[in-house]
Design an enzyme around this catalytic site. Sequence first.
Site, PDB file in Angstrom:
ATOM      1  N   TYR A  54       0.829  -1.208   0.000  1.00 33.95           N
ATOM      2  CA  TYR A  54       0.000   0.000   0.000  1.00 33.95           C
ATOM      3  C   TYR A  54       0.860   1.253   0.000  1.00 33.95           C
ATOM      4  O   TYR A  54       0.488   2.286  -0.529  1.00 33.95           O
ATOM      5  CB  TYR A  54      -0.918   0.033   1.236  1.00 33.95           C
ATOM      6  N   PRO A 189       4.206  26.030 -13.429  1.00 37.32           N
ATOM      7  CA  PRO A 189       4.751  25.068 -12.459  1.00 37.32           C
ATOM      8  C   PRO A 189       6.076  24.473 -12.935  1.00 37.32           C
ATOM      9  O   PRO A 189       6.987  24.247 -12.119  1.00 37.32           O
ATOM     10  CB  PRO A 189       3.663  23.985 -12.381  1.00 37.32           C
ATOM     11  N   CYS A 383       4.047 -18.339  -5.622  1.00 34.19           N
ATOM     12  CA  CYS A 383       4.541 -18.201  -4.247  1.00 34.19           C
ATOM     13  C   CYS A 383       3.425 -18.501  -3.234  1.00 34.19           C
ATOM     14  O   CYS A 383       3.053 -19.660  -3.096  1.00 34.19           O
ATOM     15  CB  CYS A 383       5.180 -16.837  -4.039  1.00 34.19           C
ATOM     16  N   GLN A 387       1.478 -22.033  -2.283  1.00 36.33           N
ATOM     17  CA  GLN A 387       1.251 -22.524  -0.921  1.00 36.33           C
ATOM     18  C   GLN A 387      -0.245 -22.735  -0.660  1.00 36.33           C
ATOM     19  O   GLN A 387      -0.642 -23.741  -0.071  1.00 36.33           O
ATOM     20  CB  GLN A 387       1.859 -21.536   0.087  1.00 36.33           C
ATOM     21  N   ARG A 464       9.521 -16.954   2.866  1.00 32.82           N
ATOM     22  CA  ARG A 464      10.129 -17.531   4.063  1.00 32.82           C
ATOM     23  C   ARG A 464       9.669 -18.978   4.254  1.00 32.82           C
ATOM     24  O   ARG A 464      10.403 -19.811   4.741  1.00 32.82           O
ATOM     25  CB  ARG A 464       9.720 -16.671   5.267  1.00 32.82           C
ATOM     26  N   HIS A 509       8.993 -16.504  -8.248  1.00 31.89           N
ATOM     27  CA  HIS A 509       8.239 -15.385  -8.840  1.00 31.89           C
ATOM     28  C   HIS A 509       8.579 -15.252 -10.322  1.00 31.89           C
ATOM     29  O   HIS A 509       9.409 -14.406 -10.695  1.00 31.89           O
ATOM     30  CB  HIS A 509       8.562 -14.084  -8.095  1.00 31.89           C
ATOM     31  N   GLU A 511       7.029 -13.898 -12.679  1.00 33.27           N
ATOM     32  CA  GLU A 511       6.677 -12.602 -13.270  1.00 33.27           C
ATOM     33  C   GLU A 511       7.880 -11.669 -13.363  1.00 33.27           C
ATOM     34  O   GLU A 511       7.915 -10.775 -14.212  1.00 33.27           O
ATOM     35  CB  GLU A 511       5.543 -11.946 -12.469  1.00 33.27           C
TER      36      GLU A 511
HETATM   37  N1  GLN Z   1       4.134 -15.448   2.785  1.00 33.61           N
HETATM   38  C1  GLN Z   1       4.718 -16.539   2.083  1.00 33.61           C
HETATM   39  C2  GLN Z   1       6.122 -16.837   2.560  1.00 33.61           C
HETATM   40  O1  GLN Z   1       6.744 -16.029   3.182  1.00 33.61           O
HETATM   41  C3  GLN Z   1       4.698 -16.299   0.590  1.00 33.61           C
HETATM   42  C4  GLN Z   1       5.543 -15.140   0.175  1.00 33.61           C
HETATM   43  C5  GLN Z   1       5.228 -14.661  -1.227  1.00 33.61           C
HETATM   44  O2  GLN Z   1       4.197 -14.965  -1.778  1.00 33.61           O
HETATM   45  N2  GLN Z   1       6.119 -13.885  -1.792  1.00 33.61           N
HETATM   46  O3  GLN Z   1       6.636 -17.890   2.309  1.00 33.61           O
END
Ligand code: GLN
Length: 533
Positions: A54, A189, A383, A387, A464, A509, A511
């Site tokens: 944010y 400006p 990620c 999970q 993590r 990741h 992307e």
């Molecule tokens: N919160 C999860 C972790 O720390 C996934 C982190 C994420 O999606 N970048 O493993």
Amino acid sequence: MAKYIFVTGGVVSGLGKGITAASLGKLLRLRGYRVSVQKIDPYLNIDPGTMSPYEHGEVFVTDDGAETDLDIGHYERFLDINCSRKSGITTGQIYSKIFAKERRGDYLGHTVQIVPHVTNEIKNYMREIGEGQDIVIIEIGGTVGDIEQSVYIEAIRQFRRELGIGNSVAVHVTLIPYIASSGEIKTKPTQNSVKDLQQLGVFADVLVCRTTAGIELDQEHRDKIAMFCGLDNQEDVIHNRDCRTIYEVPLMFAKQKFDQIVLKKLNLKLNKCDLSEWQKIVDKLCDDHLPEVTVALVGKYVAVADAYISVTEALKHAGIVNNVRTKVKLVQAENLERDGAEPWLSDVQAILVPGGFGNRGVEGKIAAIKYARENNIPFLGICLGMQTAVIEFARNVCGLRDANSTEFVDKLKYPVIDIIEDQKDITTKGGTMRLGLYDCALKPNTLAAKLYGKSTIKERHRHRYEFNNQYRTQLEQAGMVFSGINPQANLVEIIELPSHPFFIACQCHPELLSRPNRPHPLFKGLIAAAVQK
Ligand code: GLN
């Protein structure tokens, strides 16, 4: 010795300094120059890694595991280079380096001051990124006039003097507002912002003036801006109009000879520039006749457009090669907890669950994944998306009713996602995750192996928690395939469901590695599957 381009911003923030820097860099790369880019953010955090999306949008991770500003992502995508931690500098890093030196006694006997010690350190970072390069673009975050930015302007002033005439260019990005009631654009400006910069000793050579779409910046305005802002001539005023896509910005700049103007000021040759590949990318992205594919991005920070910028860009890149336009439908994960998945996902051709941290919205993501799995909708999990896919499968297919991640619940009967043993006593939050490039071996004859077209890959990480290997056999027996494994630590990197038309999720990741000219295989595959659907 590299030549330097300094990019600052004025009037307001959010004018697209990053896209300006990346677009100029793109043009210079296309002219055959070795270009590196550095973004300096004037905040005191060491990096954006501990900041909420944010506050700061997405955190972009480099190959060497630095958590950096999202502009680094634009540089990589536009210039098609891999940046390193040297590309993302913050005031926090500079000060902590100085404090460490001070304690070590490096300044013994001297008072440590903003000038020269902080400015020297800033110049060192600027010099370092120039090693082995022809041109360096340095973007300073924030707006001219900010207290925290002034030290960087002072460092630029000193550094330009050291570099000598003809070896650096100062580009200032400003806003030209349009007053609708009088039908006029206003240059004041911009004039004031250039003066603020001059007061700090930096004289802008080129102005990049942002306007909304449909506004013209005619000769008269350009003359006036050039005259009042002390530019060599009116060509040094570049018009930066809102474009249909950010990838159009380099083309708009090329038409105004932005790159040529800069090269002349740097006394560098105007090598040929072939824009045809880039033009094709832009044509595809803007082709309204191409069919549209809608991908739901079910996340937690969907209120901030920048929070998933690399993911949404990667989806667009994948649209290009599949000859479709990708529309991203941002879906607030918590809405699914309230309404169920159907009302939010029944109109999409693919579902993507991106990365994330913390408990909020997790059950909504799990609902989205269940919906994708049961309704044969192409699915990509990234990620936390992987999970949650594991949690969903463990609960709903293997019958492990309260399966979850220890990130969300401490004491769990089925901790299918957990912290690995040697990470368990780490209490520090900043920079302690699995970060940067890691190896992954792909299992032959799997969807992953087919999509990547090779047997080993390297992908960037930022997390993590890991798949808990104690559950591998059980999930495998129920039909989940572990198609990517980190060979060094035996960690699960990619999972898939062969019983489904396209269901794949990864701990990395992907992307972060997608480029407009080289879309990432997983995204390419997702969109191809969505097209079939
Ligand atoms: N919160 C999860 C972790 O720390 C996934 C982190 C994420 O999606 N970048 O493993």
